[in-house]
Design a protein around this motif. Structure first.
Motif, short mmCIF file in Angstrom:
data_model
loop_
_atom_site.label_atom_id
_atom_site.label_comp_id
_atom_site.label_asym_id
_atom_site.label_seq_id
_atom_site.Cartn_x
_atom_site.Cartn_y
_atom_site.Cartn_z
N PRO A 59 0.75 -1.30 -0.06
CA PRO A 59 0.12 0.09 -0.02
C PRO A 59 0.79 1.44 0.14
CG PRO A 59 -0.88 -1.89 1.60
CD PRO A 59 0.53 -2.30 0.88
N ASP A 60 1.78 1.38 0.90
CA ASP A 60 2.53 2.69 0.94
C ASP A 60 3.32 3.13 -0.18
OD1 ASP A 60 1.82 2.63 3.65
OD2 ASP A 60 3.87 2.20 4.54
N ALA A 61 3.67 2.07 -1.21
CA ALA A 61 4.18 2.23 -2.41
C ALA A 61 3.32 2.36 -3.76
CB ALA A 61 5.27 1.26 -2.83
N PHE A 62 2.12 2.16 -3.42
CA PHE A 62 1.09 2.00 -4.51
C PHE A 62 0.08 3.23 -4.57
CE2 PHE A 62 -3.10 1.15 -6.05
CZ PHE A 62 -2.92 0.66 -7.53
N SER A 94 3.77 2.67 -8.49
CA SER A 94 2.69 3.11 -9.53
C SER A 94 3.19 4.24 -10.00
CB SER A 94 1.44 3.51 -8.67
OG SER A 94 1.69 4.35 -7.85
N GLN A 95 4.42 4.85 -10.03
CA GLN A 95 5.04 5.82 -10.71
C GLN A 95 4.58 5.96 -12.03
OE1 GLN A 95 6.20 8.54 -9.13
NE2 GLN A 95 5.94 9.54 -11.39
N SER A 96 4.74 4.90 -12.94
CA SER A 96 4.59 4.87 -14.50
C SER A 96 3.20 5.36 -14.84
CB SER A 96 4.93 3.68 -15.09
OG SER A 96 3.90 2.48 -14.58
N LEU A 337 9.80 -6.57 -3.29
CA LEU A 337 8.14 -6.73 -3.62
C LEU A 337 7.92 -5.43 -4.43
CD1 LEU A 337 5.49 -8.13 -3.24
CD2 LEU A 337 5.13 -6.66 -1.24
N VAL A 338 8.31 -4.22 -3.98
CA VAL A 338 8.04 -2.95 -5.01
C VAL A 338 8.60 -3.02 -6.08
CG1 VAL A 338 8.60 -0.50 -4.81
CG2 VAL A 338 7.83 -1.46 -2.77
N ALA A 339 9.89 -3.61 -6.26
CA ALA A 339 10.51 -3.74 -7.38
C ALA A 339 9.51 -4.66 -8.38
CB ALA A 339 11.83 -4.35 -7.50
N ASN A 379 -3.86 -5.94 1.18
CA ASN A 379 -2.45 -5.92 1.97
C ASN A 379 -2.15 -7.55 2.29
OD1 ASN A 379 -0.13 -5.87 3.39
ND2 ASN A 379 -0.79 -4.09 4.48
N ALA A 380 -1.29 -8.04 1.27
CA ALA A 380 -0.94 -9.41 1.60
C ALA A 380 -0.18 -9.78 2.79
CB ALA A 380 -0.03 -9.72 0.22
#
Length: 444
Positions: A59-62, A94-96, A337-339, A379-380
């Motif tokens: 969540p924090d990165a999405f 989600s930057q792209s 995971l973020v990658a 959130n897995a």
């Protein structure tokens, strides 16, 4: 013909066809048919693609960050418990999406209102868990399959369901029929390519024609038995039987339309048949094949589930995808995971750009295609199915925004309300789907 204690049936050629309950036969259960819905009259072909991720997104990165205080004018309260934000600051994974921001809407705060962890992700497109399917009139049908019923026979394939046969709790289970059965997935680009472009062997054509002929014979016997049964029913139950037989006639129409496609040549293949490699490398090719399927009008509805065979090692990342999703707040695991998630979002962005640059006689495919991207897992790491990650792109709708619903609001709508709105955008005149309470506030 007698009646079972659980359900009346019509028998034909060894096949039992379920009937609604008739008071005059003292039946105890109902299995009502559905009135066919015709799509709204629109010129351009409407299309739909649903993409699901088995393990959600960190969540924090999405989630996009809300605008800074000095940009408060870009936030608009639409109703109690709903705020519309613009000028989104996308997260690390989600930057792209910033490249296509004007073509998408991010939605936060919605879910189906139940728990279940990994077992609940299979209800992402239905809003109904499989264990609860027997309580619903249309079981746990997913809204892609619901939409397909309205355009049956207009394309060679009513829908294309793509995903792995391996993975968590039985592999891809993104799409379900109204009978409560899973739609088997197409496992890779090689099989999808062959389905779209490789001609059917004459023997297989003959076998398909014979299957359709047998099914028609069965339905003929169903009608004959129904006429015999009708003599034993009162007027009210005769009307109910007529309504039921309307759904049987719908099946007959779909069989006739399927027969029409047997001798229609498939489109010419744009390149040589690919070989399956691994899901990481195959993902962009699967997206390209979906674009081709829509462009050639081989189908207008497709689903793709990511998970199962997605191996981080094929992306140069050590570790298992499932294990990394349970990161335990360890920064090393979170970074990996973020990658993984960044790569998946980048491929989705590439897909949207390709839809935008691919045209038919009505213009860009993206304007005619509503694309849902998300997951049934919120959130897995904590096995929660709340506040699901949701992005809707294309379809010619109002975009470039974040619709933020208050998770604590008592009148917070169910996620299935979004599906009602998307079904309407697809051209279906419906005001309900599964657990919905209407259309989604703020959508239009």
């Amino acid at each position: 013909m007698g009646s079972f204690s659980r359900r009346n049936v019509l028998r034909a050629a060894g096949v039992s066809v379920g009937l609604p309950a008739f008071a005059s036969l003292s039946a105890k259960e109902t299995s009502a048919g559905e009135t066919k819905r015709e799509p709204a009259g629109i010129k351009a072909k409407r299309r739909m693609v649903c993409i699901g991720n088995m393990l959600g997104f960190y969540p924090d990165a999405f989630w996009p960050k809300q605008p800074a205080e000095n940009a408060s004018s870009s936030s608009t309260p639409l109703s109690q418990g709903l705020v519309e934000h613009h000028q989104m600051q996308f997260g690390e994974s989600s930057q792209s999406l910033a490249e296509i921001e004007d073509q998408l809407t991010v939605i936060s705060g919605l879910d189906h209102g139940f728990k279940g962890g990994h077992f609940a992700i299979h209800a992402f497109l239905s809003g109904v868990r499989q264990v609860d399917a027997h309580t619903m009139p249309m079981a746990n049908i997913t809204f892609d399959q619901f939409a397909a019923q309205s355009i049956s026979g207009q394309t060679r394939f009513p829908t294309l369901t793509i995903g792995s046969e391996s993975g968590i709790h039985g592999g891809c289970q993104l799409s379900w029929t109204r009978s409560g059965t899973r739609v088997p997935p197409i496992p890779g680009p090689q099989q999808l390519f062959e389905k779209l472009f490789v001609g059917t062997d004459p023997k297989k054509k003959q076998a398909a024609a014979e299957r359709i002929g047998l099914q028609n014979s069965i339905l003929d016997l169903v009608h004959w038995n129904a006429n015999d049964l009708k003599k034993r029913l009162n007027q009210q139950d005769r009307h109910k039987l007529d309504e039921y037989l309307t759904s049987v006639r719908d099946v007959e129409e779909r069989l006739a339309l399927r027969r029409n496609w047997i001798d229609v040549p498939k489109p010419e293949a744009p390149f040589d048949s690919p070989k399956n490699r691994n899901l990481v490398e195959d993902l962009p090719l699967l997206y390209d094949l979906i674009v081709l399927a829509l462009q050639t009008d081989s189908t207008r509805i497709a689903t793709l589930e990511i998970g199962g065979d997605f191996n981080p090692n094929d992306l140069g990342i050590k570790g298992g995808y499932h294990a990394l999703s349970h990161h335990g707040q360890r920064q090393e695991n979170i970074d990996k995971l973020v990658a993984i998630e960044r790569y998946q979002v980048e491929q989705f962005t590439r897909f949207i750009n390709k839809l935008a640059s691919t045209h038919d006689e009505y213009g860009p495919l993206l304007d005619q295609t509503s694309v849902l991207f998300g997951s049934g897992m919120g959130n897995a790491n904590s096995h929660t199915n709340s506040n699901l990650p949701l992005v809707v792109a294309g379809g010619g709708g109002k975009h470039g925004r974040l619709l933020a619903f208050d998770e604590r609001a008592k009148d917070r709508p169910p996620l299935t309300n979004l599906y009602v709105s998307m079904l309407q955008d697809f051209g279906i005149e419906t005001d309900a789907f599964a657990t919905s309470t209407g259309t989604l506030r703020g959508w239009t």
